[in-house]
Enzyme design. Structure first.
Site, PDB file in Angstrom:
ATOM      1  CD  GLU A 298      28.771  37.150  48.803  1.00 31.28           C
ATOM      2  OE1 GLU A 298      27.896  37.258  49.682  1.00 31.28           O
ATOM      3  OE2 GLU A 298      29.485  36.147  48.673  1.00 31.28           O
TER       4      GLU A 298
ATOM      5  CG  HIS B  41      28.275  36.280  39.386  1.00 34.46           C
ATOM      6  ND1 HIS B  41      28.211  35.137  38.619  1.00 34.46           N
ATOM      7  CD2 HIS B  41      28.102  35.884  40.673  1.00 34.46           C
ATOM      8  CE1 HIS B  41      27.996  34.104  39.419  1.00 34.46           C
ATOM      9  NE2 HIS B  41      27.924  34.524  40.667  1.00 34.46           N
TER      10      HIS B  41
HETATM   11  N1  COA Z   1      35.335  45.872  40.634  1.00 34.34           N
HETATM   12  C1  COA Z   1      36.165  46.381  39.707  1.00 34.34           C
HETATM   13  N2  COA Z   1      36.467  45.756  38.558  1.00 34.34           N
HETATM   14  C2  COA Z   1      35.916  44.550  38.349  1.00 34.34           C
HETATM   15  C3  COA Z   1      35.044  43.972  39.275  1.00 34.34           C
HETATM   16  C4  COA Z   1      34.755  44.669  40.457  1.00 34.34           C
HETATM   17  N3  COA Z   1      33.952  44.168  41.389  1.00 34.34           N
HETATM   18  N4  COA Z   1      34.633  42.764  38.808  1.00 34.34           N
HETATM   19  C5  COA Z   1      35.249  42.604  37.625  1.00 34.34           C
HETATM   20  N5  COA Z   1      36.030  43.671  37.348  1.00 34.34           N
HETATM   21  C6  COA Z   1      36.860  43.887  36.174  1.00 34.34           C
HETATM   22  C7  COA Z   1      38.010  42.902  36.163  1.00 34.34           C
HETATM   23  O1  COA Z   1      39.117  43.433  36.846  1.00 34.34           O
HETATM   24  C8  COA Z   1      38.271  42.725  34.709  1.00 34.34           C
HETATM   25  O2  COA Z   1      39.055  43.793  34.266  1.00 34.34           O
HETATM   26  P1  COA Z   1      40.317  43.573  33.276  1.00 34.34           P
HETATM   27  O3  COA Z   1      39.721  42.913  32.061  1.00 34.34           O
HETATM   28  O4  COA Z   1      40.831  44.942  33.060  1.00 34.34           O
HETATM   29  O5  COA Z   1      41.239  42.674  34.023  1.00 34.34           O
HETATM   30  C9  COA Z   1      36.898  42.864  34.073  1.00 34.34           C
HETATM   31  O6  COA Z   1      36.095  43.583  35.019  1.00 34.34           O
HETATM   32  C10 COA Z   1      36.204  41.584  33.767  1.00 34.34           C
HETATM   33  O7  COA Z   1      36.249  40.765  34.876  1.00 34.34           O
HETATM   34  P2  COA Z   1      35.622  39.299  34.801  1.00 34.34           P
HETATM   35  O8  COA Z   1      36.510  38.420  33.990  1.00 34.34           O
HETATM   36  O9  COA Z   1      34.235  39.410  34.404  1.00 34.34           O
HETATM   37  O10 COA Z   1      35.674  38.903  36.294  1.00 34.34           O
HETATM   38  P3  COA Z   1      35.801  37.442  36.863  1.00 34.34           P
HETATM   39  O11 COA Z   1      34.821  36.548  36.231  1.00 34.34           O
HETATM   40  O12 COA Z   1      37.209  37.036  36.884  1.00 34.34           O
HETATM   41  O13 COA Z   1      35.431  37.756  38.368  1.00 34.34           O
HETATM   42  C11 COA Z   1      34.347  38.192  40.314  1.00 34.34           C
HETATM   43  C12 COA Z   1      34.188  37.658  38.907  1.00 34.34           C
HETATM   44  C13 COA Z   1      33.073  37.956  41.103  1.00 34.34           C
HETATM   45  C14 COA Z   1      35.499  37.439  41.004  1.00 34.34           C
HETATM   46  C15 COA Z   1      34.673  39.696  40.261  1.00 34.34           C
HETATM   47  O14 COA Z   1      33.611  40.370  39.652  1.00 34.34           O
HETATM   48  C16 COA Z   1      35.012  40.286  41.594  1.00 34.34           C
HETATM   49  O15 COA Z   1      36.170  40.209  42.019  1.00 34.34           O
HETATM   50  N6  COA Z   1      34.003  40.899  42.316  1.00 34.34           N
HETATM   51  C17 COA Z   1      34.256  41.451  43.608  1.00 34.34           C
HETATM   52  C18 COA Z   1      34.254  40.354  44.667  1.00 34.34           C
HETATM   53  C19 COA Z   1      32.856  39.815  44.922  1.00 34.34           C
HETATM   54  O16 COA Z   1      31.897  40.549  45.019  1.00 34.34           O
HETATM   55  N7  COA Z   1      32.780  38.487  45.067  1.00 34.34           N
HETATM   56  C20 COA Z   1      31.533  37.803  45.323  1.00 34.34           C
HETATM   57  C21 COA Z   1      31.094  37.021  44.114  1.00 34.34           C
HETATM   58  S1  COA Z   1      29.455  36.352  44.300  1.00 34.34           S
END
Ligand code: COA
Length: 354
Positions: free
Chosen positions: A300, A247
């Site tokens: 989710e 998140h």
């Molecule tokens: N699976 C695998 N890796 C993940 C991840 C996941 N669900 N969520 C974050 N990461 C990784 C990112 O790729 C990133 O890696 P990097 O630094 O090597 O690029 C690292 O963890 C940090 O990510 P972060 O900056 O905290 O993520 P964000 O704030 O850009 O994204 C979300 C937040 C929700 C978009 C992301 O966690 C995600 O895509 N989750 C899956 C989709 C989802 O469940 N969406 C519903 C949200 S309520």
């Protein structure tokens, strides 16, 4: 001239709001003065709607007004067109909401939009399944009527309670991408209906509200707890993210995951045990990969279990999120209209100069 960019706008405060607050460090969500756990346990959706709209700055609508708005929206269903069911659910919802005429009175437009969303989504879902849409019953509770219009019969009380708890839980979540979108539109003094349609468009994406359908796909693909670890490692090796994990704001488990896990428990879904096993495996693997970044279950994850258990098809998960969140967007639009300023940030030009 500013020349550093913050493309995700993390930590940027764009509004003072009375509607909700997310504490990402502690995992606390407060909605209009109440903790989400308390609100979801005792308040029907109409009560939560009243709270968020009042926080936004208008009188809370009577539950009967929301029921009447469902009835009014039903009159529009024949005009939505025969091809509506060919669209994705979120596209169908934004198209259908475009049939509402904004009156310019935010309180009235909010009730119209909140009442219309479940009628349009249920009509789309019925047509998609080859069935005739079912008319709303304005005397029923909002969650009960939404479920009834979708499945075409009186729903089980336990399913209604669980869906109601879900709808309360996701009604608002501070400055989410879709809420920001709605507020940007409202900040131009555009109307509430246009603003909430923008919210639907932003919610559609898989990084925001589009994740629960894919979460259920993931449970299906994994099949049994013992397969979880290998499957998850395969996803990460292929460069894909694990849906329902991580998140932008929470550094601990999303508090809504616990509320929904609890709300679905009485329904004895066979998927609940699998979901817990997949969550544990995913949290462990992601912790090993990113020890500095806590990546835990988000809303989710258990949304997928709950909406499946109450009998909604997975294509309807994201639209169901919108059926609830449209109340939060409406409250934010009202607040933006009353107190906000035109939102107009800056960009750093990195192209060639003439
Ligand atoms: N699976 C695998 N890796 C993940 C991840 C996941 N669900 N969520 C974050 N990461 C990784 C990112 O790729 C990133 O890696 P990097 O630094 O090597 O690029 C690292 O963890 C940090 O990510 P972060 O900056 O905290 O993520 P964000 O704030 O850009 O994204 C979300 C937040 C929700 C978009 C992301 O966690 C995600 O895509 N989750 C899956 C989709 C989802 O469940 N969406 C519903 C949200 S309520």
């Amino acid at each position: 001239m500013a020349n550093t960019t913050n493309p995700g706008l993390e930590g940027v405060m764009v509004a003072d709001t009375r509607i909700s607050d997310v504490d990402g460090e502690r995992g606390r969500l407060v909605i209009a003065g109440a903790d989400v756990e308390q609100l979801a346990a005792v308040t029907p959706f109409e009560g939560a709607v009243g709270r968020v709209l009042a926080a936004g700055g208008v009188d809370p609508p009577a539950p009967a007004a929301i029921g009447a708005a469902r009835g009014a929206a039903w009159e529009l269903v024949p005009r939505l067109g025969d091809a509506l069911h060919l669209l994705d659910g979120m596209d169908a919802l934004r198209t259908a909401l475009g049939h509402l005429r904004a009156s310019g009175n935010d309180a009235a437009d909010a009730v119209a939009a909140i009442g219309a969303a479940p009628v349009f989504v249920a009509a789309w879902s019925r047509r998609r399944a080859g069935h005739a849409p079912v008319a709303p019953d304005p005397a029923l509770g909002h969650a009960a009527d939404y479920l009834r219009m979708t499945i075409g019969r009186t729903p089980d009380d336990g399913c209604v309670r669980a869906l109601d708890a879900y709808m309360v839980t996701v009604i608002d979540h501070a400055m989410s991408a879709s809420t920001f979108t709605a507020r940007v539109i409202a900040s131009t003094q555009s109307d509430l209906i246009s603003s909430v349609i923008g919210g639907v468009c932003a919610l559609k994406g898989p990084l925001h509200g589009g994740a629960p359908g894919p979460v259920l796909d993931m449970f299906d693909a994994i099949g049994a707890p013992g397969n979880a670890e290998a499957w998850l490692l395969g996803e990460l090796a292929a460069g894909r993210r694990i849906m329902g994990m991580g998140h932008r704001v929470y550094r601990v488990r999303d508090p809504r995951a616990a509320v929904l896990e609890e709300a679905v428990r009485p329904l004895h879904s066979p998927r609940l045990e699998l979901a817990r096993a997949v969550e544990n495996a995913a949290a462990k693997i992601l912790h090993e990969r990113k020890p500095d970044r806590s990546l835990a279950a988000n809303v989710e994850f258990y949304t997928a279990v709950l909406l499946d258990a109450v009998g909604l098809p997975r294509e309807q998960f994201a639209p169901t999120f919108a059926v609830s969140r449209i109340a939060g967007w409406s409250a934010h639009v009202i607040e933006q209209h009353r107190t906000g300023r035109l939102i107009r940030p800056a960009s750093a030009y990195v192209g060639p100069m003439p």
